[in-house]
Design a protein around this motif. Sequence first.
Motif, short mmCIF file in Angstrom:
data_model
loop_
_atom_site.label_atom_id
_atom_site.label_comp_id
_atom_site.label_asym_id
_atom_site.label_seq_id
_atom_site.Cartn_x
_atom_site.Cartn_y
_atom_site.Cartn_z
N TYR A 41 0.82 -1.12 -0.05
CA TYR A 41 0.01 0.04 -0.02
C TYR A 41 0.75 0.95 -0.21
CZ TYR A 41 -3.93 -3.22 0.77
OH TYR A 41 -4.69 -4.12 0.39
N THR A 65 -5.40 7.63 2.80
CA THR A 65 -6.32 6.59 1.99
C THR A 65 -5.73 5.38 1.77
OG1 THR A 65 -6.92 8.52 0.55
CG2 THR A 65 -7.26 6.41 -0.42
N ASN A 66 -4.42 5.10 1.90
CA ASN A 66 -3.64 3.84 2.05
C ASN A 66 -3.60 3.27 3.34
OD1 ASN A 66 -2.86 4.35 -0.61
ND2 ASN A 66 -0.80 4.70 -0.38
N ASP A 68 -6.23 3.48 5.47
CA ASP A 68 -7.54 2.96 5.37
C ASP A 68 -7.69 1.50 4.61
OD1 ASP A 68 -8.68 4.83 6.84
OD2 ASP A 68 -9.35 6.12 4.98
N LEU A 69 -6.82 1.43 3.45
CA LEU A 69 -7.03 0.03 2.85
C LEU A 69 -6.15 -0.84 3.52
CD1 LEU A 69 -6.24 1.43 -0.84
CD2 LEU A 69 -8.26 0.45 0.07
N SER A 71 -5.84 -0.98 6.96
CA SER A 71 -6.62 -1.18 8.04
C SER A 71 -7.60 -2.08 7.66
CB SER A 71 -7.16 -0.20 8.78
OG SER A 71 -6.18 0.91 9.09
N ASN A 72 -8.24 -1.91 6.57
CA ASN A 72 -9.28 -2.93 6.11
C ASN A 72 -8.94 -4.33 5.75
OD1 ASN A 72 -11.33 -1.10 6.52
ND2 ASN A 72 -11.12 -0.33 4.25
N HIS A 73 -7.81 -4.29 5.36
CA HIS A 73 -6.93 -5.75 4.92
C HIS A 73 -6.82 -6.76 6.21
CE1 HIS A 73 -4.78 -8.36 2.28
NE2 HIS A 73 -4.13 -8.67 3.36
N GLN A 75 -8.47 -6.45 9.04
CA GLN A 75 -9.97 -7.13 9.83
C GLN A 75 -10.20 -8.34 9.29
OE1 GLN A 75 -12.52 -3.80 9.71
NE2 GLN A 75 -11.07 -2.40 10.55
#
Length: 75
Positions: A41, A65-66, A68-69, A71-73, A75
């Motif tokens: 990222y 923005t990166n 957020d990506l 962190s989503n990965h 979870q």
Amino acid sequence: PSRRPSAVTVKEGITIISITSRLTQPSEQFLAEIFNLLARYHITVDLISTSRVSLSMAIPETSQTNIDLFSNHLQ
């Protein structure tokens, strides 16, 4: 005598992320996974602190923005 901090720094525009590994995962695998995601990222880290089971990072908010990506990965 009590110990006191030798330095305190305040910096605006920084996000702190702390991650704790799953107990079943070897520490080297945990750290490798996190560093691979940071590279994927394109996240720049200003400061990092690690232990066998946890990792904390200071990341500039320019990477929000990166982040957020990333962190989503996780979870």
